[in-house]
Design a protein around this motif. Structure first.
Motif, PDB file in Angstrom:
ATOM      1  N   ALA A   1       0.847  -1.188   0.000  1.00 25.24           N
ATOM      2  CA  ALA A   1       0.000   0.000   0.000  1.00 25.24           C
ATOM      3  C   ALA A   1       0.884   1.240   0.000  1.00 25.24           C
ATOM      4  CB  ALA A   1      -0.896   0.001   1.238  1.00 25.24           C
ATOM      5  N   SER A   2       0.435   2.273  -0.665  1.00 27.57           N
ATOM      6  CA  SER A   2       1.150   3.551  -0.687  1.00 27.57           C
ATOM      7  C   SER A   2       0.917   4.291   0.623  1.00 27.57           C
ATOM      8  CB  SER A   2       0.642   4.433  -1.827  1.00 27.57           C
ATOM      9  OG  SER A   2       0.900   3.832  -3.059  1.00 27.57           O
ATOM     10  N   CYS A   3       1.855   5.149   0.970  1.00 30.07           N
ATOM     11  CA  CYS A   3       1.647   5.991   2.145  1.00 30.07           C
ATOM     12  C   CYS A   3       0.515   6.968   1.819  1.00 30.07           C
ATOM     13  CB  CYS A   3       2.924   6.719   2.521  1.00 30.07           C
ATOM     14  SG  CYS A   3       3.605   7.765   1.239  1.00 30.07           S
ATOM     15  N   PHE A   4      -0.241   7.368   2.850  1.00 31.65           N
ATOM     16  CA  PHE A   4      -1.339   8.308   2.630  1.00 31.65           C
ATOM     17  C   PHE A   4      -1.687   9.036   3.908  1.00 31.65           C
ATOM     18  CE2 PHE A   4      -3.513   4.391   3.868  1.00 31.65           C
ATOM     19  CZ  PHE A   4      -4.413   4.843   4.823  1.00 31.65           C
ATOM     20  N   THR A   5      -2.371  10.155   3.735  1.00 30.52           N
ATOM     21  CA  THR A   5      -3.017  10.891   4.813  1.00 30.52           C
ATOM     22  C   THR A   5      -4.430  11.170   4.354  1.00 30.52           C
ATOM     23  OG1 THR A   5      -0.962  11.949   5.516  1.00 30.52           O
ATOM     24  CG2 THR A   5      -2.992  12.992   6.222  1.00 30.52           C
ATOM     25  N   ALA A   6      -5.401  10.998   5.244  1.00 30.51           N
ATOM     26  CA  ALA A   6      -6.793  11.255   4.894  1.00 30.51           C
ATOM     27  C   ALA A   6      -7.494  11.951   6.043  1.00 30.51           C
ATOM     28  CB  ALA A   6      -7.505   9.938   4.581  1.00 30.51           C
ATOM     29  N   ALA A   7      -8.242  13.007   5.715  1.00 29.33           N
ATOM     30  CA  ALA A   7      -9.056  13.700   6.705  1.00 29.33           C
ATOM     31  C   ALA A   7     -10.278  12.842   7.028  1.00 29.33           C
ATOM     32  CB  ALA A   7      -9.480  15.056   6.176  1.00 29.33           C
ATOM     33  N   LEU A   8     -10.750  12.929   8.259  1.00 27.55           N
ATOM     34  CA  LEU A   8     -11.951  12.210   8.679  1.00 27.55           C
ATOM     35  C   LEU A   8     -13.099  13.193   8.806  1.00 27.55           C
ATOM     36  CD1 LEU A   8     -10.330   9.955  11.402  1.00 27.55           C
ATOM     37  CD2 LEU A   8     -10.833   9.356   9.039  1.00 27.55           C
ATOM     38  N   LYS A   9     -14.276  12.724   8.493  1.00 28.84           N
ATOM     39  CA  LYS A   9     -15.467  13.593   8.597  1.00 28.84           C
ATOM     40  C   LYS A   9     -16.077  13.494   9.953  1.00 28.84           C
ATOM     41  CE  LYS A   9     -16.536  13.219   3.758  1.00 28.84           C
ATOM     42  NZ  LYS A   9     -17.495  12.882   2.761  1.00 28.84           N
TER      43      LYS A   9
END
Length: 77
Positions: A69-77
């Motif tokens: 898997a690629s590194c990532f950042t994701a905002a949460l709602k």
């Protein structure tokens, strides 16, 4: 499409940001085709990230074909 780890262990290198933007290590587990994170002491999570370091040698999340898997950042709602 399944999610797995290259070493058969729980997913590593996940972090959760609290309401102030401070990052905390997060325990993770695989549940079907999803990764679930344990919030621990974080009461109001604002974001999640995976393998977000210069050299994340313990990052172990892969697909069933063994591709990482690629590194990532994701905002949460």
């Amino acid at each position: 499409q399944g999610i797995t780890t290259k070493d058969g262990k729980e997913p590593q290198t996940f972090e959760i940001a609290d309401a102030k933007g401070k990052w905390h290590k997060a325990s993770a587990s695989i549940n079907g085709d999803k990764v679930q994170l344990a919030l621990g002491s974080v009461k109001a999570p604002k974001a999640v990230r995976y393998a977000w370091h210069i050299n994340p040698v313990t990052a172990n999340l892969t697909n069933q074909s063994g591709l990482p898997a690629s590194c990532f950042t994701a905002a949460l709602k």
